[in-house]
Design a protein around this motif. Structure first.
Motif, PDB file in Angstrom:
ATOM      1  N   TRP A  37       8.062 104.448 -43.154  1.00  0.00           N
ATOM      2  CA  TRP A  37       8.750 103.928 -41.967  1.00  0.00           C
ATOM      3  C   TRP A  37       8.113 104.468 -40.697  1.00  0.00           C
ATOM      4  CZ3 TRP A  37      13.760 106.342 -44.141  1.00  0.00           C
ATOM      5  CH2 TRP A  37      14.228 105.597 -45.222  1.00  0.00           C
ATOM      6  N   PRO A  38       7.831 103.606 -39.729  1.00  0.00           N
ATOM      7  CA  PRO A  38       7.369 104.115 -38.432  1.00  0.00           C
ATOM      8  C   PRO A  38       8.528 104.827 -37.735  1.00  0.00           C
ATOM      9  CG  PRO A  38       7.656 101.726 -38.340  1.00  0.00           C
ATOM     10  CD  PRO A  38       7.906 102.145 -39.764  1.00  0.00           C
ATOM     11  N   VAL A  39       8.237 105.911 -37.031  1.00  0.00           N
ATOM     12  CA  VAL A  39       9.316 106.680 -36.410  1.00  0.00           C
ATOM     13  C   VAL A  39       9.139 106.897 -34.912  1.00  0.00           C
ATOM     14  CG1 VAL A  39       9.960 107.871 -38.532  1.00  0.00           C
ATOM     15  CG2 VAL A  39       8.254 108.883 -37.014  1.00  0.00           C
ATOM     16  N   LEU A  81      17.582 106.584 -35.031  1.00  0.00           N
ATOM     17  CA  LEU A  81      18.373 106.644 -33.799  1.00  0.00           C
ATOM     18  C   LEU A  81      19.860 106.484 -34.116  1.00  0.00           C
ATOM     19  CD1 LEU A  81      16.144 104.707 -31.254  1.00  0.00           C
ATOM     20  CD2 LEU A  81      16.092 107.119 -31.925  1.00  0.00           C
ATOM     21  N   ASP A  82      20.661 107.256 -33.408  1.00  0.00           N
ATOM     22  CA  ASP A  82      22.121 107.321 -33.582  1.00  0.00           C
ATOM     23  C   ASP A  82      22.533 107.890 -34.939  1.00  0.00           C
ATOM     24  OD1 ASP A  82      22.998 106.519 -31.040  1.00  0.00           O
ATOM     25  OD2 ASP A  82      22.747 104.402 -31.548  1.00  0.00           O
ATOM     26  N   LYS A  83      21.641 108.677 -35.550  1.00  0.00           N
ATOM     27  CA  LYS A  83      21.976 109.326 -36.821  1.00  0.00           C
ATOM     28  C   LYS A  83      22.209 110.823 -36.642  1.00  0.00           C
ATOM     29  CE  LYS A  83      21.259 105.785 -39.771  1.00  0.00           C
ATOM     30  NZ  LYS A  83      20.656 104.776 -38.970  1.00  0.00           N
ATOM     31  N   CYS A  84      21.935 111.361 -35.436  1.00  0.00           N
ATOM     32  CA  CYS A  84      22.185 112.781 -35.176  1.00  0.00           C
ATOM     33  C   CYS A  84      22.384 112.982 -33.669  1.00  0.00           C
ATOM     34  CB  CYS A  84      21.046 113.655 -35.700  1.00  0.00           C
ATOM     35  SG  CYS A  84      19.541 113.600 -34.714  1.00  0.00           S
ATOM     36  N   HIS A  85      22.863 114.156 -33.331  1.00  0.00           N
ATOM     37  CA  HIS A  85      23.158 114.493 -31.936  1.00  0.00           C
ATOM     38  C   HIS A  85      21.949 114.293 -31.017  1.00  0.00           C
ATOM     39  CE1 HIS A  85      24.597 116.713 -28.477  1.00  0.00           C
ATOM     40  NE2 HIS A  85      23.491 117.453 -28.533  1.00  0.00           N
ATOM     41  N   ALA A  86      20.805 114.799 -31.409  1.00  0.00           N
ATOM     42  CA  ALA A  86      19.631 114.742 -30.542  1.00  0.00           C
ATOM     43  C   ALA A  86      19.127 113.322 -30.333  1.00  0.00           C
ATOM     44  CB  ALA A  86      18.504 115.615 -31.104  1.00  0.00           C
ATOM     45  N   LEU A  87      19.310 112.478 -31.333  1.00  0.00           N
ATOM     46  CA  LEU A  87      18.751 111.122 -31.245  1.00  0.00           C
ATOM     47  C   LEU A  87      19.810 110.055 -30.980  1.00  0.00           C
ATOM     48  CD1 LEU A  87      15.998 111.314 -34.009  1.00  0.00           C
ATOM     49  CD2 LEU A  87      15.739 111.456 -31.525  1.00  0.00           C
ATOM     50  N   GLY A 107      21.145 109.589 -25.081  1.00  0.00           N
ATOM     51  CA  GLY A 107      20.726 110.961 -24.817  1.00  0.00           C
ATOM     52  C   GLY A 107      19.319 111.090 -24.271  1.00  0.00           C
ATOM     53  N   GLY A 108      19.015 112.293 -23.850  1.00  0.00           N
ATOM     54  CA  GLY A 108      17.738 112.585 -23.223  1.00  0.00           C
ATOM     55  C   GLY A 108      16.531 112.407 -24.129  1.00  0.00           C
ATOM     56  N   ALA A 109      16.649 112.752 -25.405  1.00  0.00           N
ATOM     57  CA  ALA A 109      15.502 112.615 -26.309  1.00  0.00           C
ATOM     58  C   ALA A 109      15.121 111.148 -26.469  1.00  0.00           C
ATOM     59  CB  ALA A 109      15.801 113.239 -27.678  1.00  0.00           C
ATOM     60  N   VAL A 110      16.120 110.278 -26.592  1.00  0.00           N
ATOM     61  CA  VAL A 110      15.811 108.847 -26.725  1.00  0.00           C
ATOM     62  C   VAL A 110      15.244 108.318 -25.414  1.00  0.00           C
ATOM     63  CG1 VAL A 110      16.798 106.556 -27.129  1.00  0.00           C
ATOM     64  CG2 VAL A 110      17.432 108.474 -28.612  1.00  0.00           C
ATOM     65  N   TYR A 125      16.826 103.314 -25.184  1.00  0.00           N
ATOM     66  CA  TYR A 125      17.757 104.130 -24.412  1.00  0.00           C
ATOM     67  C   TYR A 125      18.857 103.265 -23.806  1.00  0.00           C
ATOM     68  CZ  TYR A 125      19.595 107.107 -20.723  1.00  0.00           C
ATOM     69  OH  TYR A 125      20.436 107.807 -19.898  1.00  0.00           O
ATOM     70  N   VAL A 126      20.097 103.750 -23.903  1.00  0.00           N
ATOM     71  CA  VAL A 126      21.254 103.073 -23.318  1.00  0.00           C
ATOM     72  C   VAL A 126      21.876 104.038 -22.319  1.00  0.00           C
ATOM     73  CG1 VAL A 126      23.517 102.073 -23.765  1.00  0.00           C
ATOM     74  CG2 VAL A 126      21.676 101.761 -25.425  1.00  0.00           C
ATOM     75  N   ASN A 127      21.812 103.688 -21.048  1.00  0.00           N
ATOM     76  CA  ASN A 127      22.407 104.514 -20.011  1.00  0.00           C
ATOM     77  C   ASN A 127      23.885 104.132 -19.913  1.00  0.00           C
ATOM     78  OD1 ASN A 127      23.301 105.721 -17.636  1.00  0.00           O
ATOM     79  ND2 ASN A 127      21.303 105.476 -16.632  1.00  0.00           N
TER      80      ASN A 127
END
Length: 188
Positions: free
Chosen positions: A144-146, A160-166, A170-173, A181-183
């Protein structure tokens, strides 16, 4: 070690180690070889007899073979060291019950239904439960490309949306996956 220093002197008494290796196979399938050991640092008297210190109480193996959709097509288990020889080490064939399960679709619940309690070995079943995240790590960037640079897909990257950081707000995304990214302040 990044934990804080212990507040008291201490002595190692027990080590549980879990090790998982993922292998791509020539036939396009993948093997996940999982291994768990429990070792005490001192001589122990078990119901089945004495066990020397630093000798494994549990030395158990589980292999699942998965396709690229993470569906299990084969499974096997073996026990090299157990507390009740002739009893614990007879459960291996029960782990064929993993065949047909998908590591990403209700896997942990299905494992508990099929292999909990007397239907399986507590330690082998626990070992099975860590396979989904190990498989994701194995498949990332290989199957899978990541990241945005390697991805030509129009679908949101799986992680994406599988953990806090991602999380997509959020800032990492925002930094590494700006297309996704969704503001939340703009969306309100």
């Amino acid at each position: 070690m990044s934990l804080s220093n212990p507040v008291s002197r201490r002595a190692l008494r027990h080590t549980r180690a879990i090790d998982i290796h993922a292998y791509s196979r020539e036939d396009g399938l993948w093997d996940l070889d999982a291994h768990i050991t429990d070792i005490k640092t001192f001589d122990t008297m078990l119901a089945s007899g004495p066990r020397k210190g630093n000798e494994a109480l549990h030395d158990l193996w589980l292999r699942v073979t998965v396709d690229k959709q993470l569906t299990i097509v084969d499974a096997e288990a073996s026990s090299d060291a157990v507390p009740y020889p002739g009893h614990c080490n007879t459960i291996g064939p029960a782990y064929k019950a993993l065949i047909g399960l998908n590591l990403m679709k209700g896997f942990r619940h299905a494992v508990k239904e099929r292999l909990a309690g007397v239907q399986g070995c507590t330690h082998l079943t626990e070992l099975a439960l860590v396979l989904p995240t190990a498989a994701v790590q194995a498949f990332a960037n290989d199957v899978w490309p990541v990241n945005e640079r390697s991805s030509t897909a129009t679908e949101k990257p799986f992680q994406l949306d599988k953990c806090h950081a991602l999380r997509t707000d959020g800032g990492a995304v925002a930094e590494f996956y700006p297309r996704w990214y969704v503001n939340k302040t703009d969306a309100a």
